[in-house]
Design an enzyme around this catalytic site. Structure first.
Site, PDB file in Angstrom:
ATOM      1  CE  LYS A 242      -2.418   0.643   3.752  1.00  0.00           C
ATOM      2  NZ  LYS A 242      -3.457   0.620   4.768  1.00  0.00           N
TER       3      LYS A 242
ATOM      4  CB  CYS B 179      -3.307  11.667 -12.341  1.00  0.00           C
ATOM      5  SG  CYS B 179      -1.580  12.143 -12.610  1.00  0.00           S
TER       6      CYS B 179
ATOM      7  CG  HIS C 116      -2.670  16.689 -13.936  1.00  0.00           C
ATOM      8  ND1 HIS C 116      -1.726  17.226 -13.073  1.00  0.00           N
ATOM      9  CD2 HIS C 116      -3.301  17.724 -14.508  1.00  0.00           C
ATOM     10  CE1 HIS C 116      -1.808  18.547 -13.115  1.00  0.00           C
ATOM     11  NE2 HIS C 116      -2.756  18.871 -13.977  1.00  0.00           N
TER      12      HIS C 116
ATOM     13  CB  CYS D 160       0.268  13.403  -7.889  1.00  0.00           C
ATOM     14  SG  CYS D 160      -0.185  12.358  -9.278  1.00  0.00           S
TER      15      CYS D 160
ATOM     16  CB  CYS E  73       0.767  17.797  -8.870  1.00  0.00           C
ATOM     17  SG  CYS E  73       0.258  18.220 -10.552  1.00  0.00           S
TER      18      CYS E  73
HETATM   19  S1  FES Z   1      -2.352  15.197 -10.516  1.00  0.00           S
HETATM   20 FE1  FES Z   1      -0.873  13.724 -10.989  1.00  0.00          FE
HETATM   21  S2  FES Z   1       0.680  14.831 -11.929  1.00  0.00           S
HETATM   22 FE2  FES Z   1      -0.789  16.288 -11.441  1.00  0.00          FE
END
Ligand code: FES
Length: 132
Positions: free
Chosen positions: A78, A97, A110, A95, A106
């Protein structure tokens, strides 16, 4: 209902009774072309049922695309990131994504992910009140 009953009790049983099924496997070699044509729908239906049954129970590989996390800390069971709230500064983007090379921060990956997939994910931005 009577039509269905007749079909099941009479028509189907007559169909099976008239199938030229040989008593042994060697008997299949002695079937005529017409007998093979008579057997064709039955053999086709049975083959289709066997195929569909096997496909239903066959283990399907999980496509890589269904996983949210494709490469970050895959050795862990995890992924958990702890950040001291005092270290957040005035503004930080996390982040969501799972494509960032600076995860958990981030890095803008994304945008490419959204363009390629039609997705609409973006970062979680934490901002101190009054910060720009
Ligand atoms: S939300 Fe993943 S790189 Fe921006």
């Amino acid at each position: 209902m009577e039509v269905l009953s007749h079909f099941v009790r009479v028509s189907i049983s007559e169909y099976f009774r008239n199938l030229p099924v040989p008593d042994s496997f060697v008997g299949f070699a002695r079937l005529t072309g017409t007998e093979w044509l008579t057997l064709l729908p039955f053999v086709g239906t049975v083959s289709l049922l066997i195929y569909v049954t096997i496909q239903a129970f066959k283990a399907k590989p999980v496509p890589e695309d269904t996983k949210v996390n494709r490469k970050i800390q895959k050795e862990s069971s995890k992924v958990v990131n702890m950040v001291d709230i005092e270290d957040l500064g005035d503004k930080v983007s996390y982040c969501r994504c799972w494509r960032s090379k600076k995860f958990p921060l981030c890095d803008g990956s994304h945008t490419k992910h959204n363009e390629e997939t039609g997705d609409n994910v973006g970062p979680l931005v934490l901002k101190r009140k009054g910060a720009a």
